[in-house]
Design an enzyme around this catalytic site. Structure first.
Site, short mmCIF file in Angstrom:
data_model
loop_
_atom_site.label_atom_id
_atom_site.label_comp_id
_atom_site.label_asym_id
_atom_site.label_seq_id
_atom_site.Cartn_x
_atom_site.Cartn_y
_atom_site.Cartn_z
N GLU A 111 4.34 -5.97 7.09
CA GLU A 111 3.54 -4.99 7.83
C GLU A 111 3.97 -4.81 9.28
O GLU A 111 3.84 -3.71 9.84
CB GLU A 111 2.06 -5.38 7.77
CG GLU A 111 1.39 -5.19 6.41
CD GLU A 111 1.55 -6.38 5.48
OE1 GLU A 111 0.89 -6.40 4.44
OE2 GLU A 111 2.34 -7.30 5.82
N GLU B 7 -0.61 -10.06 -1.16
CA GLU B 7 -1.99 -10.48 -0.90
C GLU B 7 -2.81 -10.54 -2.19
O GLU B 7 -3.58 -11.48 -2.39
CB GLU B 7 -2.63 -9.52 0.11
CG GLU B 7 -2.04 -9.67 1.50
CD GLU B 7 -2.44 -8.57 2.45
OE1 GLU B 7 -2.81 -8.88 3.60
OE2 GLU B 7 -2.36 -7.38 2.06
N GLY C 83 0.28 -5.65 0.40
CA GLY C 83 -0.90 -5.79 -0.43
C GLY C 83 -0.60 -6.41 -1.77
O GLY C 83 -1.46 -7.06 -2.37
N ALA D 245 0.84 -1.20 0.00
CA ALA D 245 0.00 0.00 0.00
C ALA D 245 0.87 1.24 0.00
O ALA D 245 2.02 1.22 0.44
CB ALA D 245 -0.92 0.00 1.21
#
Length: 297
Positions: free
Chosen positions: A171, A151, A148, A104
């Site tokens: 993260e 993911e 992300g 992100a």
């Protein structure tokens, strides 16, 4: 999104997406290229071999990290492609060779508070909702697939990794945890111990390790990543769309059920294919040594 799909309008050589509408355009048919091309601000789309959509995350200066706009445009374009009868398979990649998607955009996210993040329709929701896409999605991963990006790759049905691919959920290094499925999908892909190591330390794995642990389908040279993904997509696109849809749903169900329930679902779906014209086409063509004519029925 259904209301947006009902408001598709043709405009000048681009797709514009906002919260109220999605407008969609096909490149002029007089173009010398045999491919249709579509354009978002942060997403590039090309139609390959008339049935494969090549979708490219296009924020190269930010290593293709997800801001809200790109997450929304990716979801919107995949939903449009899911409704496009020409498209049988989607290949997702990142622009350049350095990064598939580097997580992100933290600069955008840093000022958000808990109340804001809990509101429906945020960046995380857009990424998670990609799981609703019914058509097969193949991730062609060059370089970084972190946070992300990792993911989203795991949401895809098949991952083709370049030799320089790097997968990770870092993260914890910035004071949070994965929020778009990392804690749930990674453990199913690589097992508890390796998933714990990757998430608790934030340390990534390379393409060779990703293949060893079963996270990716294959590892190829950097310049062959998209080509390999497109070859797989072409094979899938040559088969019955309705059967491919049922097969994808059944395999995905295995991640969310126990073995007994999964076997029961599989048997029911297998039985249901005998109501399909395409099942008859497939078996009859095999028995009579001819090519099937798929009807998607």
């Amino acid at each position: 999104m259904e209301s947006a799909l009902n408001r598709i309008n043709i405009i000048s050589n681009q797709i514009v997406v906002d919260n109220n509408k999605a407008t969609f355009l096909e490149i002029n048919n007089t173009s010398s290229s045999s491919e249709d091309k579509y354009k978002f601000e942060t997403i590039l789309i090309e139609i390959k071999d008339e049935s494969i959509a090549l979708v490219t995350l296009n924020r190269p200066k930010a290593l293709n990290s997800f801001n809200y706009q790109m997450s929304k445009e990716l979801l919107d374009c995949c939903r449009l492609l899911d409704k496009d009868e020409r498209v049988k398979c989607i290949v997702l990649t990142g622009s350049g060779t350095r990064s598939f998607a580097c997580g992100a955009d933290i600069k955008e996210m840093v000022s958000h508070d808990m109340v804001y993040m809990m509101k429906k329709g945020q960046l995380i929701d857009n990424l998670c909702d990609l799981k609703e896409i019914e058509k097969p999605i193949i991730a062609a991963v060059n370089g970084y697939a972190l946070g992300g990006g990792c993911e989203v790759a795991m949401i895809c049905d098949i991952i083709v990794a370049a030799e320089n691919a790097v997968f990770g959920q870092p993260e914890t290094k910035i004071g949070t945890i994965p929020g778009a499925g990392g804690t749930q999908r990674l453990i199913r892909a690589v097992g508890k111990s390796k998933a714990m190591e990757m998430i608790l330390t934030g340390n990534p794995i390379d393409a060779k390790q990703a293949l060893q642990f079963g996270l990716v389908s294959c590892v190829v040279p950097i310049d062959k990543t998209i080509e390999t993904a497109l070859k797989i997509a072409k094979q899938i696109s040559s088969l019955s769309p309705i059967v491919i849809k049922l097969a994808k749903e059944t395999v995905n169900h295995a991640q969310e059920s126990n073995l007994t329930e999964g076997l029961h679902i599989e048997r029911r779906v297998f039985h249901s294919t005998f109501a399909l014209n395409d099942r008859h086409q497939g078996m009859d063509s095999f028995a009579n040594k001819r090519n099937p004519t798929w009807t998607n029925k």
